[in-house]
Design an enzyme around this catalytic site. Sequence first.
Site, PDB file in Angstrom:
ATOM      1  N   HIS A 113       0.258  -0.812  -0.458  1.00  0.00           N
ATOM      2  CA  HIS A 113       0.439  -0.207   0.480  1.00  0.00           C
ATOM      3  C   HIS A 113       0.816   1.050  -0.267  1.00  0.00           C
ATOM      4  O   HIS A 113       0.502   2.080  -0.461  1.00  0.00           O
ATOM      5  CB  HIS A 113      -0.844   0.052   1.264  1.00  0.00           C
ATOM      6  CG  HIS A 113      -2.003   1.617   1.092  1.00  0.00           C
ATOM      7  ND1 HIS A 113      -3.132   1.480   0.971  1.00  0.00           N
ATOM      8  CD2 HIS A 113      -1.489   2.503   1.961  1.00  0.00           C
ATOM      9  CE1 HIS A 113      -3.483   3.057   1.059  1.00  0.00           C
ATOM     10  NE2 HIS A 113      -2.778   3.097   1.807  1.00  0.00           N
ATOM     11  N   GLU A 114       2.066   1.246   0.586  1.00  0.00           N
ATOM     12  CA  GLU A 114       2.456   2.621   1.641  1.00  0.00           C
ATOM     13  C   GLU A 114       3.648   2.283   0.232  1.00  0.00           C
ATOM     14  O   GLU A 114       4.127   3.823  -0.987  1.00  0.00           O
ATOM     15  CB  GLU A 114       3.477   2.455   2.435  1.00  0.00           C
ATOM     16  CG  GLU A 114       2.664   2.612   3.868  1.00  0.00           C
ATOM     17  CD  GLU A 114       2.030   3.780   4.071  1.00  0.00           C
ATOM     18  OE1 GLU A 114       2.393   4.947   3.181  1.00  0.00           O
ATOM     19  OE2 GLU A 114       0.691   3.778   4.191  1.00  0.00           O
TER      20      GLU A 114
ATOM     21  N   HIS B  41       1.800   4.185  -2.852  1.00  0.00           N
ATOM     22  CA  HIS B  41       2.153   5.650  -2.381  1.00  0.00           C
ATOM     23  C   HIS B  41       3.538   6.279  -3.052  1.00  0.00           C
ATOM     24  O   HIS B  41       3.608   7.723  -3.990  1.00  0.00           O
ATOM     25  CB  HIS B  41       1.928   5.897  -0.629  1.00  0.00           C
ATOM     26  CG  HIS B  41       0.453   6.268  -0.706  1.00  0.00           C
ATOM     27  ND1 HIS B  41      -0.705   6.883  -1.483  1.00  0.00           N
ATOM     28  CD2 HIS B  41       0.175   5.972   0.445  1.00  0.00           C
ATOM     29  CE1 HIS B  41      -1.771   6.625  -0.298  1.00  0.00           C
ATOM     30  NE2 HIS B  41      -1.405   5.625   0.672  1.00  0.00           N
TER      31      HIS B  41
END
Length: 405
Positions: A26-27, A30
């Site tokens: 998920h990170e 980003h």
Amino acid sequence: MLNLLGQILIYVVPFLLVLTFIVTIHELGHFLIARAFKVKIDRFAVGFGRAIASRTDRHGTEWRLGWMPLGGYVKFSGDLDAASVPDKAGLAELRSRVIAENGPGAERDYFHFKPVWQRALITAGGPFANFVLAIAIFSAMYMALGDVVAPPRVTNVTPDSAAAAAGFQPNDLILEANGGVIRSGEDVIRIVTLSSATPVDFVVERAGQRVELVATPVRTVTQDAISGEIKVGRIGLEMGYRRDEVRFVRYNPVEAVGAAVNKTGEVLSTTLHYLGRIFTGRESGDMLNGPLGIAKAAGGISQQATAGEAPVSLKAANLGLSLVQLAAILSIGIGFINLMPIPVLDGGHLVFYAYEAVAKKPVAARVQEAGYRVGLALLACLMLFATWNDLQKLSLFKFLGGLVS
């Protein structure tokens, strides 16, 4: 002591491994989009707490491994608050400080001074990465293992059940449910369990003829090997299949991706359907799991994957496959939750950016602060509710009641 260590290995370790993997992806979503837009990034961390190992790359980003494997995070340069959405005054202060330290033009490398569309894409990159992860996992499984299609036939109908009242008969071949094509018994179970007290329209094949039936599932308390005690819809059918009707399907890469996208969409659709029934009072919400429930599910999956007599290598492969499947499902859930329009989540940030794009200015500080507090309260309530469900299913309150009495 050995028993405690065994429980930790079975329940805690798989949970932490799966959670950290999903949050890291998920990170990373980003991070990669931010890097593509040349955003200055201070740190990418896997785990929290004191660093076990770290290094700084040529872009000045610290890559850190923390000792607590509970996820991870990415820190953009100039983050002023937990919501990463400073107001007009905060932006002015940050701009002045960056220019004073690094000279005019340096602020263009900072996340908060990128065009709003770039910030929105960076924010959406996390949930998008979760969905891509799930699709990649499902695609790999479809290509490597294929799929077994076994149309469900009714083998037994419980007397005085909803299925009996609807007119089901042994040997009926279930073709459709609520307008959707049924490929396996799992499709029937998924629809029935989430339709308590709601009529379900079936189409079955009986003696070469299509027959339409309507059954209303009854909410029933059942004990699931992985989820524990839950309340789900039941109609009183036992299903099997005929060997001559079973098909093994192999997928090429394009077909596998298509099937994986459909699978991901199916999970999202089921989640939305269940949440909708909770908000309309038609479901109790006891299938919402918190960390304890997810850890129990990971442990249950680990136990099932390694049970029975089989070579260690086969058990290890089965365990790995089961945890990867769990990671795909949880990744979809984390991506979905993060898109909810709550200020502390990615979806809340996207709402702020949508306002900024229309109003040509950031959301006022007092509004951000109020939204942030409301968002925290909503998340806390959701976590408490999910944890309450976990404790109920773990029968902790019954155990404590026995100690008191």
